[in-house]
Design an enzyme around this catalytic site. Structure first.
Site, PDB file in Angstrom:
ATOM      1  N   SER A  12      19.591  -6.327  37.905  1.00  0.00           N
ATOM      2  CA  SER A  12      18.393  -7.018  37.435  1.00  0.00           C
ATOM      3  C   SER A  12      18.558  -8.511  37.692  1.00  0.00           C
ATOM      4  CB  SER A  12      18.182  -6.776  35.946  1.00  0.00           C
ATOM      5  OG  SER A  12      17.287  -7.755  35.444  1.00  0.00           O
ATOM      6  N   HIS A  37      16.225  -4.726  40.863  1.00  0.00           N
ATOM      7  CA  HIS A  37      15.334  -4.559  39.709  1.00  0.00           C
ATOM      8  C   HIS A  37      14.757  -5.923  39.337  1.00  0.00           C
ATOM      9  CE1 HIS A  37      14.050  -2.425  36.020  1.00  0.00           C
ATOM     10  NE2 HIS A  37      14.321  -3.561  35.382  1.00  0.00           N
ATOM     11  N   ASP A  39      12.294  -7.988  36.788  1.00  0.00           N
ATOM     12  CA  ASP A  39      11.708  -7.925  35.447  1.00  0.00           C
ATOM     13  C   ASP A  39      10.577  -8.931  35.276  1.00  0.00           C
ATOM     14  OD1 ASP A  39      13.248  -5.910  34.029  1.00  0.00           O
ATOM     15  OD2 ASP A  39      14.958  -7.256  34.264  1.00  0.00           O
ATOM     16  N   MET A  41       7.791 -10.389  32.807  1.00  0.00           N
ATOM     17  CA  MET A  41       7.508 -10.479  31.361  1.00  0.00           C
ATOM     18  C   MET A  41       6.402 -11.494  31.116  1.00  0.00           C
ATOM     19  SD  MET A  41      11.352 -10.577  29.811  1.00  0.00           S
ATOM     20  CE  MET A  41      12.620  -9.445  30.365  1.00  0.00           C
ATOM     21  N   HIS A  70       9.619  -3.911  37.274  1.00  0.00           N
ATOM     22  CA  HIS A  70       9.467  -3.452  35.889  1.00  0.00           C
ATOM     23  C   HIS A  70       8.490  -4.382  35.187  1.00  0.00           C
ATOM     24  CE1 HIS A  70      11.700  -2.839  31.749  1.00  0.00           C
ATOM     25  NE2 HIS A  70      10.478  -2.344  31.735  1.00  0.00           N
ATOM     26  N   MET A  72       6.653  -5.688  32.165  1.00  0.00           N
ATOM     27  CA  MET A  72       6.609  -5.757  30.704  1.00  0.00           C
ATOM     28  C   MET A  72       5.438  -6.666  30.364  1.00  0.00           C
ATOM     29  SD  MET A  72      10.733  -5.971  30.217  1.00  0.00           S
ATOM     30  CE  MET A  72      10.932  -6.407  31.934  1.00  0.00           C
ATOM     31  N   MET A 141      14.436   2.703  28.134  1.00  0.00           N
ATOM     32  CA  MET A 141      14.981   1.413  27.682  1.00  0.00           C
ATOM     33  C   MET A 141      16.086   1.671  26.658  1.00  0.00           C
ATOM     34  SD  MET A 141      13.271  -0.837  29.399  1.00  0.00           S
ATOM     35  CE  MET A 141      14.144  -2.223  28.657  1.00  0.00           C
ATOM     36  N   ASP A 176      17.752   1.163  31.401  1.00  0.00           N
ATOM     37  CA  ASP A 176      17.618  -0.292  31.471  1.00  0.00           C
ATOM     38  C   ASP A 176      18.011  -0.930  30.140  1.00  0.00           C
ATOM     39  OD1 ASP A 176      16.990  -2.849  32.150  1.00  0.00           O
ATOM     40  OD2 ASP A 176      14.843  -2.502  32.442  1.00  0.00           O
TER      41      ASP A 176
HETATM   42  C1  DX5 Z   1      15.268  -6.163  29.490  1.00  0.00           C
HETATM   43  C2  DX5 Z   1      15.141  -5.997  30.994  1.00  0.00           C
HETATM   44  C3  DX5 Z   1      16.398  -5.579  31.631  1.00  0.00           C
HETATM   45  C4  DX5 Z   1      17.507  -6.581  31.513  1.00  0.00           C
HETATM   46  C5  DX5 Z   1      18.806  -5.875  31.518  1.00  0.00           C
HETATM   47  O1  DX5 Z   1      14.022  -6.374  28.940  1.00  0.00           O
HETATM   48  O2  DX5 Z   1      14.133  -5.048  31.307  1.00  0.00           O
HETATM   49  O3  DX5 Z   1      16.188  -5.204  32.998  1.00  0.00           O
HETATM   50  O4  DX5 Z   1      17.517  -7.524  32.555  1.00  0.00           O
HETATM   51  O5  DX5 Z   1      19.792  -6.826  31.281  1.00  0.00           O
HETATM   52  P1  DX5 Z   1      21.215  -6.417  30.737  1.00  0.00           P
HETATM   53  O6  DX5 Z   1      21.828  -5.511  31.779  1.00  0.00           O
HETATM   54  O7  DX5 Z   1      21.925  -7.730  30.636  1.00  0.00           O
HETATM   55  O8  DX5 Z   1      21.026  -5.726  29.439  1.00  0.00           O
HETATM   56 ZN    ZN Z   2      14.008  -4.146  33.364  1.00  0.00          ZN
END
Ligand code: DX5
Ligand code: ZN
Length: 229
Positions: A12, A37, A39, A41, A70, A72, A141, A176
């Site tokens: 990620s 990956h 993310d 947000m 991903h 969010m 998750m 994740d």
């Molecule tokens: C959390 C993200 C993850 C995050 C994982 O909301 O969706 O993808 O980056 O990070 P680690 O591996 O540090 O938990």
């Molecule tokens: Zn993620």
């Protein structure tokens, strides 16, 4: 994208240098990452903001393999085309983020991307029971989404339930949050095949010193391989 259930490590970039995404993606791929990956947000569905489709489009040329986006964000439907156009191979939406997840998954597939559905830790496996024919990936998750570096929440029972529900369907189970060499065997043993890892991949390395990325990726892969079912 061909389908198989071998273990795939998906770093990620949330844990990478935000001023250097292109080089970070190339570095982790060169060090053995299978997918990247990404993310996204929005500060609304989750209490943190990262970036949107324009950044994904800028990153895309630096990724040789799969770009796993991903989302969010809520609402989600209005943005799906933008992320598909940005070059996402997989677009994952949260079942909790939209009133019509069935419609959202249809829209993702219609955009040309593979459709993923993500489940927060508090959401049961049964939430995807009516969605399996529309889904290419279920993301379980193992932290509450929003931040990297959080403590792993054991969702083994949910993963096992999903694995049984999925049967022979070509659907990935992605994990994740909090994945590292200690937790990877737990999730791989329960039936996961895609392991997202942020801090456990990027720690100790950098674009100018990427070897630790490779060491970290191998440690997760080897820990998972011992118990893969
Ligand atoms: C959390 C993200 C993850 C995050 C994982 O909301 O969706 O993808 O980056 O990070 P680690 O591996 O540090 O938990
Ligand atoms: Zn993620």
């Amino acid at each position: 994208m061909s389908f198989d259930r071998s273990i795939k490590i998906a770093p990620s970039i949330l844990a990478s240098d935000f001023a250097n995404f292109g080089a970070e993606c190339a570095a982790v791929e060169a060090q053995g990452a299978d997918w990247i990956h990404v993310d996204v947000m929005d500060g609304h569905f989750v209490p943190n903001i990262t970036f949107g489709a324009a950044t994904c489009a800028a990153i895309r040329p630096h990724i040789k393999g799969v770009m796993d986006v991903h989302l969010m964000i809520s609402p989600v439907d209005a943005y799906i085309k933008d992320f598909a156009k940005a070059g996402a191979d997989i677009i994952t939406a949260h079942v909790e983020a939209t009133p019509h997840i069935h419609r959202t998954l249809q829209a993702i597939r219609a955009s040309g991307a593979k459709a993923g559905v993500a489940l927060n830790p508090g959401t049961p496996a049964s939430a995807v029971a009516e969605l399996l024919d529309l889904t290419d990936l279920v993301c379980v998750m193992t932290v509450n989404p929003g931040f990297g570096g959080q403590k792993f929440i054991d969702m083994s029972d949910k993963i096992k339930t999903l694995r049984a529900m999925i049967g022979d369907r070509p659907i990935h189970i992605e994990i994740d949050g909090g994945v590292d060499p200690t937790t990877a065997p737990i999730v791989a043993g329960a039936g996961a095949d895609v392991l997202v890892a942020g801090s456990a991949v990027f720690r100790g390395g950098s674009v100018s010193d990427p070897a630790p990325y490779g060491t970290n990726i191998r440690a997760i892969r080897e820990a998972a391989a011992g118990v893969y079912v």
